[in-house]
Design an enzyme around this catalytic site. Structure first.
Site, short mmCIF file in Angstrom:
data_model
loop_
_atom_site.label_atom_id
_atom_site.label_comp_id
_atom_site.label_asym_id
_atom_site.label_seq_id
_atom_site.Cartn_x
_atom_site.Cartn_y
_atom_site.Cartn_z
N GLY A 11 0.83 -1.21 0.00
CA GLY A 11 0.00 0.00 0.00
C GLY A 11 0.86 1.25 0.00
O GLY A 11 1.83 1.33 0.74
N THR A 139 5.01 2.02 5.88
CA THR A 139 3.63 1.56 5.96
C THR A 139 2.83 2.51 6.85
O THR A 139 3.31 2.88 7.93
CB THR A 139 3.48 0.12 6.51
OG1 THR A 139 2.09 -0.10 6.81
CG2 THR A 139 4.29 -0.19 7.73
N ASP A 141 0.37 1.56 8.33
CA ASP A 141 -0.11 0.72 9.43
C ASP A 141 0.81 0.79 10.65
O ASP A 141 0.40 0.45 11.76
CB ASP A 141 -0.23 -0.75 8.98
CG ASP A 141 -1.18 -0.93 7.82
OD1 ASP A 141 -1.91 0.03 7.49
OD2 ASP A 141 -1.20 -2.03 7.21
N MET A 187 -7.92 2.82 8.40
CA MET A 187 -7.15 1.64 7.97
C MET A 187 -6.17 1.17 9.05
O MET A 187 -6.11 1.75 10.13
CB MET A 187 -6.38 1.96 6.70
CG MET A 187 -7.19 1.86 5.42
SD MET A 187 -6.10 2.19 4.01
CE MET A 187 -7.16 1.74 2.66
N GLY A 188 -5.35 0.21 8.70
CA GLY A 188 -4.33 -0.27 9.64
C GLY A 188 -4.32 -1.77 9.79
O GLY A 188 -3.53 -2.33 10.54
N ARG A 189 -5.28 -2.40 9.12
CA ARG A 189 -5.40 -3.86 9.14
C ARG A 189 -5.56 -4.40 10.57
O ARG A 189 -6.44 -3.95 11.27
CB ARG A 189 -4.18 -4.48 8.48
CG ARG A 189 -4.59 -5.52 7.50
CD ARG A 189 -3.44 -6.00 6.67
NE ARG A 189 -3.78 -5.91 5.28
CZ ARG A 189 -2.90 -5.77 4.33
NH1 ARG A 189 -1.63 -5.67 4.61
NH2 ARG A 189 -3.29 -5.73 3.08
N GLU A 244 -10.64 -0.51 10.84
CA GLU A 244 -11.20 -1.43 9.85
C GLU A 244 -11.05 -2.88 10.30
O GLU A 244 -11.76 -3.76 9.83
CB GLU A 244 -10.49 -1.26 8.50
CG GLU A 244 -8.99 -1.57 8.55
CD GLU A 244 -8.30 -1.57 7.18
OE1 GLU A 244 -8.91 -1.16 6.20
OE2 GLU A 244 -7.11 -1.96 7.13
N GLN A 300 -6.41 8.61 3.36
CA GLN A 300 -5.48 8.71 4.48
C GLN A 300 -4.03 8.34 4.10
O GLN A 300 -3.10 8.69 4.80
CB GLN A 300 -5.95 7.86 5.66
CG GLN A 300 -6.01 6.38 5.37
CD GLN A 300 -7.03 5.65 6.23
OE1 GLN A 300 -6.95 5.69 7.44
NE2 GLN A 300 -7.97 4.97 5.60
N ARG A 301 -3.87 7.58 3.02
CA ARG A 301 -2.48 7.24 2.66
C ARG A 301 -2.00 8.04 1.45
O ARG A 301 -0.88 7.87 1.00
CB ARG A 301 -2.33 5.73 2.44
CG ARG A 301 -3.10 5.18 1.28
CD ARG A 301 -2.97 3.67 1.22
NE ARG A 301 -3.46 3.18 -0.05
CZ ARG A 301 -3.84 1.94 -0.29
NH1 ARG A 301 -3.80 1.05 0.68
NH2 ARG A 301 -4.25 1.58 -1.47
O1 F6P Z 1 -1.08 -2.06 4.35
C1 F6P Z 1 -1.52 -0.77 4.11
C2 F6P Z 1 -3.00 -0.74 3.89
O2 F6P Z 1 -3.32 0.57 3.57
C3 F6P Z 1 -3.86 -1.29 5.05
O3 F6P Z 1 -4.05 -0.38 6.07
C4 F6P Z 1 -5.13 -1.65 4.33
O4 F6P Z 1 -5.88 -2.63 5.02
C5 F6P Z 1 -4.62 -2.18 3.04
O5 F6P Z 1 -3.38 -1.53 2.79
C6 F6P Z 1 -5.54 -1.96 1.88
O6 F6P Z 1 -4.98 -2.54 0.78
P1 F6P Z 1 -5.52 -2.36 -0.69
O7 F6P Z 1 -5.36 -0.92 -1.07
O8 F6P Z 1 -4.68 -3.28 -1.51
O9 F6P Z 1 -6.97 -2.75 -0.64
#
Ligand code: F6P
Length: 407
Positions: A11, A139, A141, A187-189, A244, A300-301
């Protein structure tokens, strides 16, 4: 080293391109040529390689790249197979490296991407290959172990706290009507670092969010509804931050409660989005209150326009450190950030064994979480606040922040 290649993976973050700047600038200082792999190792296997001098030899473009969101080189979520199961993949990678006379490979990524560096350096060692391999952390995260924090986190945290201040302001404007419950998904898994950044919104001019739910703590739906009902007795504006990745006691992600059909990436991670709307619907049904779901999602990213200058500078430093170390013969390591003890925030770079980092997730320490009040303790604020400090003014064109793009 005479020629190196840099790639971006996983990501994106607001400052992932600043690490490319760090790699490029240090390499130039050492007289090393720099290539970029387009779409990480996946694109490299298709020989998608560019010469970074075509873009970065002008200082003006370096400044634009620092202000460009997403992965300038293109990213991928590609898992290298086990060496014994697919020797041909590794042979192909080293054939391309040899053909282009590349001495060092630099990969900017998170836990999954560090697996690529781990595998490549292991293969090189087993097969007496001369190339060196270095991991450069990134990251939003913030879940890489060993390093104090990860480039990308501070900027995403700054965006989240800023946006929450704005959301709280908006939500408060209908002071005397029925309460509005605003549920904001972050986000942040499986790690709560980014959601915890919601606590930074509490400042002299903002009361902050009303509750923060991290994946480190089991999510109890009944208690969640009860908390909202309690807040609604005294407040007309309720703003809740939720990760999330929150899970109920049976291990189910809250976002899966309304639809369980999730896409899964190469590393086996389910796509986790939708818990804010699931919860907003639930609250509306159970309490009759007006609700609103906000998902920060990719915003956010990608918010480089409000990136933290501390974060940008550290992203550059980790890139520089990787090249300097590799030039001295280091391989199979990731650059880490260490916090220097003292009353004012300072950090320094160091390196660490990739094997201890790849595929490992670092969570928010439970002792930093105030479970009773659904918030973060002072320890977290002291940890995170320095990381969001400072700004870099965008370069505006046509009234909008300008970016550097690949031709
Ligand atoms: O690992 C970074 C991240 O932004 C996580 O926070 C999020 O769950 C994931 O990537 C989302 O991934 P993608 O953009 O591939 O759906």
């Amino acid at each position: 080293m005479k020629k190196i290649i840099v790639g971006q993976s996983g990501g994106p973050t607001a400052v992932i391109n600043s690490s490319v700047v760090g790699v490029y600038n240090k390499a130039k200082e050492l007289g090393i040529k720099v290539y970029g792999m387009v779409h990480g190792i996946e694109g490299f296997l298709q020989e998608k390689i560019i010469d970074l001098d075509d873009y970065l030899s002008e200082e003006e473009n370096i400044e634009l790249l620092k202000r460009t969101p997403s992965a300038f080189l293109g990213s991928c979520r590609y898992k290298l197979p086990k060496i014994e199961e697919a020797k041909d993949v590794y042979e192909k990678i080293f054939e391309i490296l040899d053909k282009n006379e590349i001495d060092g490979l630099f990969y900017i990524g998170g836990n999954d991407s560090m697996d690529t560096i781990k595998m490549l350096s292991a293969y090189a060692k087993e097969n007496n290959k001369k190339q060196v391999f270095m991991g450069i952390p990134k990251t939003i995260d913030n879940d890489l172990p060993i390093t104090d924090h990860c480039p990308g986190y501070g900027s995403a945290a700054k965006y989240i706290a800023t946006s929450l201040k704005e959301i709280i302001r908006d939500n408060e404007s209908f002071g005397v009507s029925k309460p509005t419950v605003c549920i904001v998904e972050i986000m942040g898994r499986h790690a709560g670092w980014l959601t915890a950044a919601a606590a930074l919104a509490k400042t002299d001019d903002c009361k902050g969010v009303d509750a923060i739910y991290l994946p480190e703590v089991t999510f109890d739906i009944d208690k969640f509804i009860q908390n909202i009902e309690k807040l609604a007795k005294t407040k007309s504006s309720i703003v809740i931050a939720v990760s999330e990745g929150v899970q109920t006691s049976d291990g189910k992600f809250v976002c899966e409660l309304s639809d369980s059909d999730r896409s899964v990436d190469a590393f086996g991670h389910k796509q986790l989005s939708g818990c804010a709307s699931t919860l907003a619907n639930l609250v509306a049904a159970k309490t009759g209150l007006k609700t609103r779901a906000i998902e920060f999602s990719t915003l956010q990213r990608a918010a480089t326009h409000i990136a933290s200058l501390t974060d940008i500078n550290e992203a550059i430093e980790v890139g520089k450190c990787a090249v300097e170390e590799a030039n001295n013969g280091t391989t199979g390591k990731m650059v880490i950030i260490e916090r220097v003890e003292g009353s004012t925030y300072q950090s320094r770079t160091n390196i660490y064994e990739i094997d201890a980092i790849a595929n490992v997730e670092k969570k928010v320490p439970l002792e930093w979480i105030d479970k009773e009040n659904n918030t973060l303790k002072e320890e977290f604020i002291n940890y995170a606040r320095p990381l969001i400090m400072g700004e870099l003014e965008p370069i505006y064109k046509d009234g909008l922040p300008a970016h550097l793009i690949r031709k």
